[in-house]
Structure formats: structure tokens, C-alpha cells
Motif scaffolding. Structure first.
Motif, short mmCIF file in Angstrom:
data_model
loop_
_atom_site.label_atom_id
_atom_site.label_comp_id
_atom_site.label_asym_id
_atom_site.label_seq_id
_atom_site.Cartn_x
_atom_site.Cartn_y
_atom_site.Cartn_z
N ASP A 1 0.82 -1.21 0.00
CA ASP A 1 0.00 0.00 0.00
C ASP A 1 0.86 1.26 0.00
N LEU B 1 0.58 -5.95 -8.10
CA LEU B 1 -0.09 -5.69 -6.82
C LEU B 1 -0.08 -4.19 -6.52
N ARG C 1 -2.48 -2.32 -8.98
CA ARG C 1 -3.91 -2.50 -8.70
C ARG C 1 -4.35 -1.68 -7.50
N ARG C 2 -3.52 -1.58 -6.48
CA ARG C 2 -3.85 -0.70 -5.36
C ARG C 2 -3.81 0.77 -5.80
N GLU D 1 -4.14 -12.87 -6.36
CA GLU D 1 -4.10 -13.30 -4.96
C GLU D 1 -4.79 -14.65 -4.75
N ALA E 1 1.08 -8.50 2.42
CA ALA E 1 -0.05 -7.95 1.66
C ALA E 1 -1.08 -9.00 1.28
N ILE E 2 -0.67 -10.24 1.05
CA ILE E 2 -1.57 -11.24 0.46
C ILE E 2 -2.81 -11.50 1.32
N ARG F 1 -4.48 -9.52 3.17
CA ARG F 1 -5.43 -8.43 2.97
C ARG F 1 -5.99 -8.42 1.55
N PHE F 2 -5.12 -8.72 0.55
CA PHE F 2 -5.61 -8.79 -0.82
C PHE F 2 -6.72 -9.84 -0.94
N ARG F 3 -6.55 -10.93 -0.21
CA ARG F 3 -7.56 -11.98 -0.26
C ARG F 3 -8.83 -11.57 0.49
N PRO G 1 -9.80 -7.40 -1.60
CA PRO G 1 -9.10 -7.16 -2.87
C PRO G 1 -9.36 -5.76 -3.40
N PRO G 2 -8.41 -5.22 -4.18
CA PRO G 2 -8.65 -3.92 -4.80
C PRO G 2 -9.88 -3.98 -5.70
#
Length: 303
Positions: free
Chosen positions: A75, A105, A108-109, A129, A203-204, A206-208, A211-212
Motif C-alpha cells: 500500500d 499488486l 492494482r492498489r 491473490e 499484503a496477500i 489483505r488482498f484476499r 481485494p482492490p
């Protein structure tokens, strides 16, 4: 050595080194993968010099950018990228963002922050992710980090640095590799690569969980069809998840490319064609919107 000149731009208190080239009304910004910086795009940029203004940079802590003492997360990198775009790219200009691997990653954020400013997104072999490779990525990352710790010590000796970076030397032009050897394959560069690996691990989850948002702009995903030795099954699984992610997009295109992971080095022409495809879409719509009458970029199998 490369003769490109750049400048330092301060974003969020970080000094990042930026090189700008090309000409045109549209802008293309490039986000590198982990352990790589602006030089990883050297083979692509000349192919687009007549199409758009081009921006390649080193993330904070890497290459010619200022060193950082702490740990940046994905982020944080995305916030830096969005702030860099705000600083460098005129608001009135159309923007295409190109990102490789881990840079996907970050991009996308950043896309969440850029909103309608972003008119096109090109992702080069990103790992969604949902991919199983992330199920035990913390364990994989620990093994990779131990190897990188050894590399970090070895690259203090220049002949050993050349040996450790031999796979990169074979893929990039000699002057690009010479710059990478001087700036990236050094103890500080390897230390930053280890930090970026830890950022992905953190990060993964939270991405899961969160997700963005899906990119609403035209999006192209380039995926290599030539797996690394012994990783054919992993490559097949990755491709399935990449295709599934593209299928969820309102305006997405998947393209397989006869290449390994570093498509921008092995097949720069295909990367340039994909960027051109997105720039053409931008020119035709004239605003944030969708058209479906344009052909896919050449060089691979669209699906």
C-alpha cells in the motif's frame, strides 16, 4: 553505460529517481517487479518513444532512489506511485499504467487511488491473490530470503555479483545490465529486494480479504507460456487463475506470450504492441469508456 538522464522527485517524503522520455499527448508510467527498477524497461521504451510520454522510475530504496530505513508495504508503494503520477503527469493527459509481476499488486492498489485518471492498465505476468502459490507463500518467502541473504553478501565482490546475476545478464542489453550491476545487484539493492518480498507476504492476506476494486479501464494481461524448468504445473495453475481474474473485468483481455517471466526483456515488441493497443483505445474513446471493436495486440493467443 546508459546515457539517459533523470531527476529526483519527492513523494510522501521519499526521494524517487525518475526518467522521462518519448513524446506525445498521452502518458505511460511503468512499475517494475520486485528486485528490478526503471532499467528493466529499457528494451520497451524506444519502441514507444513516438507514441507517448514515458515514465520509468526506481521505487523508494532501490536503484538511484533514496534509501529508506523502514519497511514499506504494498500500500505504501501504491501511494508513492499515485503521488508520483500526480506530480509528473498532467491531469489533462490520458494515462496508461504498465506493471510487471509484484508491480501488478502495486498498480492494482494504485488504480483505486487514480480512479478515472487511469485510461488503460497493462499487467505483465502478475500473480492473482487467488493463486495457490500464495497459500504457503510465507514459507516460500523464508527460503528465498535465506538465499537472498547469501546473495547480499556475495554481491560485495563484483565477479560474484556477475555470477549471481547471470540470468539477467543474458536477457538485457549490455549497457542496461552494466547499470543494473552497478546500481541494483549491490548489497543495498538485495536488501531492498528482501524487504519487497516481505511486503508481498504481508499484503496477500489483505488482498484476499479485501481485494482492490476491479479496474474499469481497458486492461490487458500478458502471461508467459514458457515455464521455468520444473515449474510447468505451477505455470498451468497460474495461467488458470490469471484467465479467471481477467474474466471478471468489465473490459479485460488475456494474451499468452511465448516467453519466460521477463516478457519485457524477451519480447519487448509484444509489450509495446499491447501498450499501443491501450493507447489506441484511449484515443478512440476520448474519455473513460469502453469500446469492443479493436483487435487484440499481436503476438500471442487472446482469450
Amino acid at each position: 553505460m546508459r546515457r539517459e538522464s533523470g531527476r529526483v522527485v519527492v513523494v510522501n517524503g521519499h526521494s524517487v529517481y525518475v526518467e522521462e522520455s518519448g513524446r506525445g499527448a498521452d502518458w505511460v508510467v511503468f512499475e517494475a517487479g520486485a528486485g528490478l527498477g526503471r532499467t528493466s524497461w529499457d528494451a520497451v521504451l524506444p519502441l514507444l518513444a513516438d507514441r507517448a510520454r514515458l515514465v520509468a522510475y526506481d521505487r523508494a530504496g532501490f536503484g538511484r532512489s533514496g534509501r529508506i530505513s523502514g519497511q514499506l508495504g504494498i500500500d505504501d508503494m501504491a501511494t508513492d506511485l499515485a503521488a508520483l503520477i500526480e506530480e509528473v503527469v498532467p491531469r489533462s493527459s490520458s494515462l496508461v499504467l504498465v506493471a510487471h509481476s509484484m508491480g501488478g499488486l502495486v498498480a492494482r492498489r494504485a488504480a483505486d487511488r487514480l480512479g478515472p485518471r487511469l485510461r488503460g492498465l497493462l499487467l505483465i505476468d502478475p500473480t492473482p491473490e487467488s493463486a495457490p502459490v500464495y497459500d504457503r507463500f510465507d514459507q516460500t518467502a523464508r527460503k528465498v530470503d535465506r538465499a537472498l541473504a547469501v546473495t547480499q553478501a556475495l554481491v560485495r565482490v563484483r565477479p560474484l555479483a556477475r555470477l549471481a546475476s547471470g540470468n539477467v545478464r543474458r536477457m538485457f542489453p549490455a549497457d542496461t545490465y552494466a547499470t543494473m550491476l552497478a546500481e541494483d545487484f549491490v548489497p543495498a539493492g538485495t536488501a531492498q529486494t528482501r524487504k519487497e518480498l516481505r511486503a508481498v507476504v504481508a499484503a496477500i492476506p489483505r488482498f484476499r480479504a479485501e481485494p482492490p476494486g476491479l479496474p474499469t479501464c481497458p486492461t490487458v494481461l500478458l502471461a508467459p507460456t514458457r515455464p521455468e524448468r520444473g515449474r510447468g504445473e505451477q505455470r498451468t495453475s497460474m495461467t488458470v487463475h490469471q484467465r479467471q481474474w481477467v474474466a471478471t473485468l468489465p473490459d479485460g483481455l488475456f494474451e499468452g506470450v511465448d516467453s519466460g517471466h521477463l516478457i519485457q526483456a524477451e519480447r519487448p515488441g509484444i509489450v509495446a504492441e499491447a501498450v499501443g493497443h491501450l493507447l489506441d483505445r484511449t484515443a478512440r474513446t476520448g474519455e473513460h469508456g469502453h469500446t469492443h471493436d479493436s483487435p487484440p495486440p499481436a503476438g500471442g493467443s487472446a482469450g
